[in-house]
Design an enzyme around this catalytic site. Structure first.
Site, PDB file in Angstrom:
ATOM      1  N   ASP A   1      -2.471  33.261  35.899  1.00 31.49           N
ATOM      2  CA  ASP A   1      -3.099  32.193  35.121  1.00 31.49           C
ATOM      3  C   ASP A   1      -3.169  30.891  35.909  1.00 31.49           C
ATOM      4  OD1 ASP A   1      -0.196  32.274  34.689  1.00 31.49           O
ATOM      5  OD2 ASP A   1      -0.513  30.518  33.429  1.00 31.49           O
TER       6      ASP A   1
ATOM      7  N   GLY B   1      -2.505  30.201  27.349  1.00 36.63           N
ATOM      8  CA  GLY B   1      -3.024  28.838  27.244  1.00 36.63           C
ATOM      9  C   GLY B   1      -4.465  28.841  26.788  1.00 36.63           C
TER      10      GLY B   1
END
EC number: 2.7.7.-
Length: 544
Positions: free
Chosen positions: A294, A133
């Protein structure tokens, strides 16, 4: 981010440190802006600062959000808005301005904004997943307020260079869940990111079925994750890794700068805050559902509310995420997974205190690994201290006694065996007498095996009597610790179903109730009842 790619046992620190560098990232996309959106002049009660944008374009891509057609306001959270300087009166005026919706859905770029998407990688379900991302989160700006910096982020703001094969969108369903839970967790006292608003659109997006789009505006002092460090470590870009670590130290952990090894001190302090956060999760019965690296905040904040759930019937091995078929992120596993994730962070930070020119490379490597171990060693004790502190408070115990661990172990066993409703148990326990069973009925009725309650209650009463507990004072303290209201899945589902018909009153009603979780709120009594039978059929997954 939630992608089920496998399952692995938690490795030792040395196993992580000794692993070959990971090279499975996607290449960085060209740092070119998307189509420029029309600017808008929208007055806000805060200034701005560069924040992560000061690091340079190795860390992000500047871009404009992707507009949504015919956006509409679903809800706005006054408590979160206050962080940016809006009082309730000014907030009500602000949301009437079309520029509010345009700014916080991504249909226009305010003149104070500097939108960008950052790049990070990470481990998902224990497996290295490479670059991940930001796939749909766009940092709008970093607000500078008297209370400190607040990064303003649009989740569901559209495609970024890091979206991989996804569409850059979030759906109304998951957006309502994240919005409500962010603010509910804050009210419970749990470290968390915040949620300012939800703005919806009828623009269709495909998940398991066709759903409609929404954007949640999220707030946090920083959205930097473990995965940001993993990204640059995996690329062996040690200069950028050091720059990122220095940014975090200077802005959020300034005391680490005075340590002999500032980066080791950073790892230690992050691990301590992570231990505090997870202990608090356990105490309120919160199951995150997708603790990938993450999804771990470098500030020890709960981040990325996806397939989460609060415990209904107590099951130590409860799995809230339907996608987590092997139970890696089960309720009982959360402390161990947090520790595993910290090992991944340690591996990422390790190059910052390695000496490439050491005369004895093997000895130098061993010393570097030992420094990482030393930084992580306090995690277990910190977690245990926080865990027992929370549960002594939940039990109304003022002192520490040797038998407390046994008392708690016996309690968890009978709660698990009887599948007792977790939140209701603690709330009703607050009112039992230390002298007799005259006030036991409400809590005793939660047990299938009433004798199991009677046996544990006798043990508990003896413990209360050992410190000459004052029932009135203890009850007051316990009611301020054991919430009456948490965001159960069926409550969120009811609000979601109404919102699909453009009725957002239940979203606002829940926000009001959950903002005062320890208060009685007689008008909200229905939200404290045991879940209806249909709630057992609800499943939440990574789809969002």
């Amino acid at each position: 981010m939630c992608t089920h790619t496998g399952h692995s046992a938690a490795p030792s620190l040395s196993g992580l440190i000794d692993a070959e560098p990971c090279h499975f990232w996607l290449p960085l996309m060209p740092n070119e802006p998307t189509d420029v959106l029309p600017p808008t002049s929208f007055n806000v009660p805060f200034g701005t600062r560069p924040g992560i944008a000061a690091l340079g374009e190795r860390f992000f891509t500047r871009l404009s959000p992707t507009p949504l057609p015919s956006p509409y306001l679903v809800s706005v959270a006054p408590a979160a808005a206050a962080l940016l300087g809006w009082n309730e009166t000014d907030l009500q005026d602000a949301v009437k301005d079309p520029a509010f919706i345009d700014s916080f859905v991504g249909n226009a770029v305010p003149d104070w904004a500097d939108p960008l998407a950052t790049v990070y990688s990470g481990h998902q379900f224990g497996v290295w997943a490479g670059q991940l991302g930001d796939g749909r989160a766009i940092r709008l700006a970093e607000a500078q307020t008297p209370g400190g910096p607040w990064e303003i982020q649009l989740k569901g703001g559209g495609l970024t260079p890091y979206s991989r094969m996804a569409d850059g969108r979030a759906v109304l369903r998951s957006s309502i869940r994240e919005y409500l839970c962010s603010e509910a967790m804050y009210a419970l006292g749990v470290p968390t990111t915040r949620a300012l608003s939800i703005i919806g659109s009828d623009a269709p997006v495909r998940r398991e079925t066709i759903e409609t789009s929404a954007v949640v505006t999220r707030l946090a002092p920083s959205f930097i994750r473990f995965g940001h460090f993993e990204h640059f470590a995996a690329r062996e870009d040690h200069a950028s890794l050091r720059q990122l670590a220095d940014f975090v130290i200077d802005n959020f952990y300034p005391a680490c700068r005075n340590a002999a090894n500032p980066y080791q001190a950073l790892l230690r302090d992050v691990s301590l805050l992570t231990a505090d956060m997870v202990a608090h999760w356990q105490a309120v019965g919160f199951c995150h559902g997708v603790m990938n690296t993450d999804n771990m905040s470098i500030l020890g904040l709960t981040i990325d509310y996806g397939p989460f759930g609060f415990l209904d019937a107590f099951d130590a091995n409860h799995i809230c995420n339907h996608s987590d078929q092997q139970g890696r992120y089960a309720y009982s596993q959360q402390p161990q997974v947090a520790f595993w994730n910290l090992h991944c962070l340690a591996q990422a930070l390790l190059p910052l205190w390695r000496d490439a020119n050491a005369a004895d490379p093997e000895a130098e490597k061993a010393a570097a690994v030992e420094a990482a171990r030393e930084a992580l060693d306090p995690f277990r004790d910190r977690y245990a201290e926080a865990f027992f502190r929370h549960y002594r408070a939940k039990l109304g115990l003022r002192s520490e006694q040797e038998q407390d661990e046994t008392l708690m172990t016996n309690l968890f066993r009978v709660l698990h065996e009887n599948r007792v409703d977790y939140t209701s148990f603690w709330r009703n326990l607050s009112r039992v007498s230390s002298l007799d069973n005259s006030h036991d009925a409400a809590v005793r009725d939660l047990f299938l095996d009433r004798a199991a309650w009677d046996a544990w209650a006798a043990e508990y009463r003896a413990r209360l009597q050992s410190e000459q507990s004052d029932d009135a004072a203890r009850t007051t303290a316990m009611l301020a610790t054991n919430p009456k209201y948490v965001l159960r899945n069926h409550m969120a589902e009811t609000a979601i179903r109404a919102a699909r018909d453009k009725d957002f009153s239940e979203v606002d009603r829940l926000m009001a109730v959950l903002s005062k979780p320890f208060d009685e709120q007689p008008e909200a009594e229905s939200y404290a009842k045991l879940p209806p039978d249909w709630a057992s059929g609800l499943e939440v997954s990574c789809s969002s």
